[in-house]
Design a protein around this motif. Structure first.
Motif, PDB file in Angstrom:
ATOM      1  N   SER A 106       0.878  -0.922  -0.154  1.00  0.00           N
ATOM      2  CA  SER A 106      -0.118  -0.216   0.030  1.00  0.00           C
ATOM      3  C   SER A 106       0.631   1.035  -0.051  1.00  0.00           C
ATOM      4  O   SER A 106       1.844   1.434   0.703  1.00  0.00           O
ATOM      5  N   ILE A 107       0.847   2.080  -0.899  1.00  0.00           N
ATOM      6  CA  ILE A 107       1.022   3.788  -0.764  1.00  0.00           C
ATOM      7  C   ILE A 107       0.063   4.690  -0.330  1.00  0.00           C
ATOM      8  O   ILE A 107      -1.038   4.907  -0.950  1.00  0.00           O
ATOM      9  N   GLY A 108       1.199   5.786   0.242  1.00  0.00           N
ATOM     10  CA  GLY A 108       0.242   6.661   1.208  1.00  0.00           C
ATOM     11  C   GLY A 108       0.503   7.890   0.401  1.00  0.00           C
ATOM     12  O   GLY A 108       2.412   7.978   0.732  1.00  0.00           O
ATOM     13  N   TRP A 109       0.012   8.709   0.573  1.00  0.00           N
ATOM     14  CA  TRP A 109       0.893  10.449   0.011  1.00  0.00           C
ATOM     15  C   TRP A 109       0.544  11.223   1.447  1.00  0.00           C
ATOM     16  O   TRP A 109      -0.957  10.971   1.580  1.00  0.00           O
ATOM     17  N   PHE A 110       1.242  11.679   2.145  1.00  0.00           N
ATOM     18  CA  PHE A 110       0.680  12.429   3.080  1.00  0.00           C
ATOM     19  C   PHE A 110       1.547  14.108   2.903  1.00  0.00           C
ATOM     20  O   PHE A 110       2.159  14.279   1.783  1.00  0.00           O
ATOM     21  N   GLY A 116      -2.219  12.329   6.401  1.00  0.00           N
ATOM     22  CA  GLY A 116      -2.330  11.774   4.968  1.00  0.00           C
ATOM     23  C   GLY A 116      -3.161  12.266   4.258  1.00  0.00           C
ATOM     24  O   GLY A 116      -3.996  12.947   4.253  1.00  0.00           O
ATOM     25  N   VAL A 117      -2.993  12.099   2.664  1.00  0.00           N
ATOM     26  CA  VAL A 117      -4.006  12.979   1.019  1.00  0.00           C
ATOM     27  C   VAL A 117      -4.813  11.614   1.482  1.00  0.00           C
ATOM     28  O   VAL A 117      -5.808  11.865   0.788  1.00  0.00           O
ATOM     29  N   SER A 118      -3.732  10.803   0.448  1.00  0.00           N
ATOM     30  CA  SER A 118      -4.295  10.208  -0.395  1.00  0.00           C
ATOM     31  C   SER A 118      -3.592   8.519  -0.242  1.00  0.00           C
ATOM     32  O   SER A 118      -2.662   8.534   0.754  1.00  0.00           O
ATOM     33  N   CYS A 119      -4.299   7.858  -0.426  1.00  0.00           N
ATOM     34  CA  CYS A 119      -3.692   5.904  -0.354  1.00  0.00           C
ATOM     35  C   CYS A 119      -4.296   5.540  -1.287  1.00  0.00           C
ATOM     36  O   CYS A 119      -5.042   5.696  -1.953  1.00  0.00           O
ATOM     37  N   ILE A 120      -3.206   4.261  -2.044  1.00  0.00           N
ATOM     38  CA  ILE A 120      -3.706   3.436  -2.708  1.00  0.00           C
ATOM     39  C   ILE A 120      -3.370   1.307  -2.299  1.00  0.00           C
ATOM     40  O   ILE A 120      -2.400   1.640  -1.881  1.00  0.00           O
ATOM     41  N   SER A 121      -3.857   0.877  -2.623  1.00  0.00           N
ATOM     42  CA  SER A 121      -3.591  -0.884  -2.231  1.00  0.00           C
ATOM     43  C   SER A 121      -3.067  -1.080  -3.952  1.00  0.00           C
ATOM     44  O   SER A 121      -4.070  -0.997  -4.449  1.00  0.00           O
ATOM     45  N   SER A 122      -2.436  -1.387  -3.632  1.00  0.00           N
ATOM     46  CA  SER A 122      -1.945  -2.222  -4.848  1.00  0.00           C
ATOM     47  C   SER A 122      -2.468  -3.493  -4.948  1.00  0.00           C
ATOM     48  O   SER A 122      -2.176  -3.757  -6.694  1.00  0.00           O
TER      49      SER A 122
END
Length: 130
Positions: free
Chosen positions: A33-37, A47-53
């Motif tokens: 999982s990757i998140g933008w902060f 936290g801004v946005s996140c995605i589960s690959s």
């Protein structure tokens, strides 16, 4: 060696757009999982946005919904944050972070919490000003 490197920050006028990139090395996106902060001066990192690959699921903070979009290019092992309709309050240092999918909460709304991520980039500055 696991590494995340952000790029694409800069100075932009209110209402403008930027696309941030997070180039990843030392691991592939398939199981992470990757998140933008972001962190503004004098404020806590948020936290801004996140995605589960693993399943492509995404989640964004209310403050950026409809304006920011997170995406991945698995072939390039890169994660992007497209930021549109930027506001002065979006000014901050932006970081990407990674964690193995199986360590993330089942409730994706909790995936924007800093404490869940073990791997961090060095950040890129975004300044929104006229």
């Amino acid at each position: 060696q696991l590494q995340l490197v952000e790029s694409g920050g800069g100075l932009v006028q209110p209402g403008g757009s930027l696309r941030l990139s997070c180039a990843i090395s030392g691991f592939t996106l398939d199981d992470y999982s990757i998140g933008w902060f972001r962190q503004a001066p004098g404020k806590e990192r948020e936290g801004v946005s996140c995605i589960s690959s693993s399943d492509g699921g995404t989640y964004s903070a209310d403050s950026v919904k409809g304006r920011f979009t997170i995406s991945t290019d698995n072939a390039k092992n890169t994660v992007y944050l497209q930021m549109n309709s930027l506001k002065p309050e979006d000014t901050a240092v932006y970081y990407c972070a990674a964690q193995k999918d199986f360590k993330m909460p089942a409730d994706m709304t909790k995936n924007l919490e800093v404490r869940h991520y073990d791997y961090w980039g060095q950040g890129t500055q975004v300044t929104v000003s006229s």
